[in-house]
Write a protein that holds these residues in place. Sequence first.
Motif, PDB file in Angstrom:
ATOM      1  N   THR A 131       0.816  -1.221   0.000  1.00 20.53           N
ATOM      2  CA  THR A 131       0.000   0.000   0.000  1.00 20.53           C
ATOM      3  C   THR A 131       0.846   1.267   0.000  1.00 20.53           C
ATOM      4  N   GLN A 132       2.104   1.125   0.370  1.00 19.58           N
ATOM      5  CA  GLN A 132       2.990   2.296   0.397  1.00 19.58           C
ATOM      6  C   GLN A 132       4.431   1.818   0.350  1.00 19.58           C
ATOM      7  N   ILE A 133       5.286   2.560  -0.347  1.00 21.12           N
ATOM      8  CA  ILE A 133       6.718   2.265  -0.361  1.00 21.12           C
ATOM      9  C   ILE A 133       7.465   3.586  -0.496  1.00 21.12           C
ATOM     10  N   ASN A 134       8.421   3.808   0.388  1.00 21.25           N
ATOM     11  CA  ASN A 134       9.161   5.067   0.338  1.00 21.25           C
ATOM     12  C   ASN A 134      10.552   4.894   0.936  1.00 21.25           C
ATOM     13  N   ASP A 135      11.445   5.804   0.582  1.00 21.45           N
ATOM     14  CA  ASP A 135      12.820   5.775   1.078  1.00 21.45           C
ATOM     15  C   ASP A 135      12.880   6.354   2.486  1.00 21.45           C
ATOM     16  N   VAL A 136      13.561   5.643   3.388  1.00 20.87           N
ATOM     17  CA  VAL A 136      13.807   6.186   4.725  1.00 20.87           C
ATOM     18  C   VAL A 136      15.292   6.468   4.936  1.00 20.87           C
ATOM     19  N   SER A 137      16.118   6.060   3.978  1.00 20.14           N
ATOM     20  CA  SER A 137      17.543   6.400   3.943  1.00 20.14           C
ATOM     21  C   SER A 137      18.011   6.133   2.518  1.00 20.14           C
ATOM     22  N   PRO A 138      19.245   6.492   2.184  1.00 19.65           N
ATOM     23  CA  PRO A 138      19.729   6.208   0.826  1.00 19.65           C
ATOM     24  C   PRO A 138      19.731   4.723   0.467  1.00 19.65           C
ATOM     25  N   THR A 139      19.716   3.842   1.475  1.00 20.87           N
ATOM     26  CA  THR A 139      19.798   2.404   1.183  1.00 20.87           C
ATOM     27  C   THR A 139      18.634   1.591   1.735  1.00 20.87           C
ATOM     28  N   VAL A 140      17.657   2.239   2.375  1.00 21.80           N
ATOM     29  CA  VAL A 140      16.571   1.503   3.033  1.00 21.80           C
ATOM     30  C   VAL A 140      15.213   2.017   2.556  1.00 21.80           C
ATOM     31  N   LYS A 141      14.337   1.084   2.191  1.00 22.10           N
ATOM     32  CA  LYS A 141      12.962   1.416   1.826  1.00 22.10           C
ATOM     33  C   LYS A 141      12.002   0.865   2.878  1.00 22.10           C
ATOM     34  N   LYS A 142      11.006   1.666   3.213  1.00 16.59           N
ATOM     35  CA  LYS A 142       9.932   1.211   4.089  1.00 16.59           C
ATOM     36  C   LYS A 142       8.765   0.758   3.220  1.00 16.59           C
ATOM     37  N   VAL A 143       8.262  -0.442   3.522  1.00 16.99           N
ATOM     38  CA  VAL A 143       7.165  -1.027   2.761  1.00 16.99           C
ATOM     39  C   VAL A 143       5.997  -1.290   3.707  1.00 16.99           C
ATOM     40  N   CYS A 144       4.821  -0.779   3.357  1.00 15.55           N
ATOM     41  CA  CYS A 144       3.615  -1.028   4.140  1.00 15.55           C
ATOM     42  C   CYS A 144       2.745  -2.042   3.399  1.00 15.55           C
ATOM     43  N   LEU A 145       2.231  -3.015   4.141  1.00 17.36           N
ATOM     44  CA  LEU A 145       1.448  -4.100   3.554  1.00 17.36           C
ATOM     45  C   LEU A 145       0.062  -4.174   4.177  1.00 17.36           C
ATOM     46  N   LYS A 146      -0.929  -4.410   3.349  1.00 17.53           N
ATOM     47  CA  LYS A 146      -2.277  -4.735   3.815  1.00 17.53           C
ATOM     48  C   LYS A 146      -2.408  -6.252   3.777  1.00 17.53           C
ATOM     49  N   ILE A 147      -2.727  -6.857   4.924  1.00 20.17           N
ATOM     50  CA  ILE A 147      -2.766  -8.311   5.056  1.00 20.17           C
ATOM     51  C   ILE A 147      -4.193  -8.818   4.843  1.00 20.17           C
ATOM     52  N   PRO A 200      15.122 -11.075  -3.034  1.00 20.21           N
ATOM     53  CA  PRO A 200      13.939 -10.361  -2.521  1.00 20.21           C
ATOM     54  C   PRO A 200      14.205  -8.879  -2.249  1.00 20.21           C
ATOM     55  N   ALA A 201      15.352  -8.561  -1.641  1.00 20.07           N
ATOM     56  CA  ALA A 201      15.677  -7.155  -1.370  1.00 20.07           C
ATOM     57  C   ALA A 201      15.865  -6.387  -2.677  1.00 20.07           C
ATOM     58  N   HIS A 202      16.498  -7.023  -3.653  1.00 20.00           N
ATOM     59  CA  HIS A 202      16.708  -6.378  -4.952  1.00 20.00           C
ATOM     60  C   HIS A 202      15.364  -6.096  -5.626  1.00 20.00           C
ATOM     61  N   TRP A 203      14.430  -7.040  -5.523  1.00 16.74           N
ATOM     62  CA  TRP A 203      13.089  -6.846  -6.096  1.00 16.74           C
ATOM     63  C   TRP A 203      12.374  -5.689  -5.412  1.00 16.74           C
ATOM     64  N   ILE A 204      12.456  -5.637  -4.092  1.00 18.21           N
ATOM     65  CA  ILE A 204      11.781  -4.570  -3.343  1.00 18.21           C
ATOM     66  C   ILE A 204      12.309  -3.201  -3.759  1.00 18.21           C
ATOM     67  N   HIS A 205      13.616  -3.094  -3.961  1.00 20.56           N
ATOM     68  CA  HIS A 205      14.209  -1.798  -4.284  1.00 20.56           C
ATOM     69  C   HIS A 205      14.077  -1.416  -5.755  1.00 20.56           C
ATOM     70  N   ASN A 206      13.857  -2.391  -6.629  1.00 20.88           N
ATOM     71  CA  ASN A 206      13.861  -2.082  -8.058  1.00 20.88           C
ATOM     72  C   ASN A 206      12.557  -2.363  -8.800  1.00 20.88           C
ATOM     73  N   GLN A 207      11.707  -3.235  -8.262  1.00 20.74           N
ATOM     74  CA  GLN A 207      10.495  -3.603  -8.983  1.00 20.74           C
ATOM     75  C   GLN A 207       9.211  -3.421  -8.177  1.00 20.74           C
ATOM     76  N   CYS A 208       9.305  -3.492  -6.888  1.00 23.30           N
ATOM     77  CA  CYS A 208       8.116  -3.390  -6.040  1.00 23.30           C
ATOM     78  C   CYS A 208       7.456  -2.020  -6.209  1.00 23.30           C
ATOM     79  N   GLN A 209       6.135  -2.014  -6.219  1.00 21.02           N
ATOM     80  CA  GLN A 209       5.394  -0.762  -6.319  1.00 21.02           C
ATOM     81  C   GLN A 209       4.057  -0.905  -5.596  1.00 21.02           C
ATOM     82  N   VAL A 210       3.398   0.209  -5.364  1.00 19.95           N
ATOM     83  CA  VAL A 210       2.077   0.172  -4.740  1.00 19.95           C
ATOM     84  C   VAL A 210       1.157  -0.705  -5.588  1.00 19.95           C
ATOM     85  N   GLY A 211       0.498  -1.646  -4.936  1.00 19.71           N
ATOM     86  CA  GLY A 211      -0.370  -2.585  -5.634  1.00 19.71           C
ATOM     87  C   GLY A 211       0.263  -3.942  -5.868  1.00 19.71           C
TER      88      GLY A 211
END
Length: 231
Positions: free
Chosen positions: A8-24, A76-87
């Motif tokens: 539901t949300q993905i954003n940068d919290v540092s130059p190397t870390v992304k925060k990902v919010c999930l609806k379960i 998995p981390a590479h996917w989150i940083h390069n392909q993951c998107q809202v939805g």
Amino acid sequence: IISSARVTQINDVSPTVKKVCLKIEEEQMTFKAGQWLDFFIPALSTVGGYSMCSAPSQMLQNQSLSLAIKFSQHPPAHWIHNQCQVGSEVKVRVGGDFFYDPKPGQGDDLLLVAGGVGINPMLSIIQHVADLKSQGEMHENSVILLYSAKSLEELIFKVDLKQFCSMLLCSMFLYGRITQEVISSTLKEHFADSGRLQSYICGPSPMIDAMEQYLMSNGISNQQIHYEKWW
């Protein structure tokens, strides 16, 4: 329980870390503060494993949780940083024996030691303690957070941590490196009765080994030291 989940949300919290919010999707899924999540990505055979940085109460209230994932070449981390998107759709499963889940009225003193993204479970624990205290389910206690990272910009969630530490009268100390002297002085200044202490450590394996040794050299027993090694 394995549940479908949607980003539901993905954003940068540092130059190397992304925060990902999930609806379960699975309403029966819960977790304890400090636990991690198996992260199943369609078309990837490698399973990710990431600690929650949100409180268990967030899951109970709106069936959502948050993760903070550091960039790496691990699929998995590479996917989150390069392909993951809202939805994006994934599947998740809660696991792990590293958690803080006190009984009503329990009031352990807590020493939380985090390195880098090892702050994730500590933020979850701090929020959980704040929730318990606001509900009158936990006695007053001392909570100290020692947090280290390679650079100031990699000290993620500083604003959130300051907010919750203010609510808890918790003290937070930021370091480039946590030494034996830091551990010794922290125990002496903040934990007069070390028998009430529970210490939680999360970070790179060499750091965990060092912190465990520092604590034990100050008279803290194995039963009072909790950690989970990831990398």
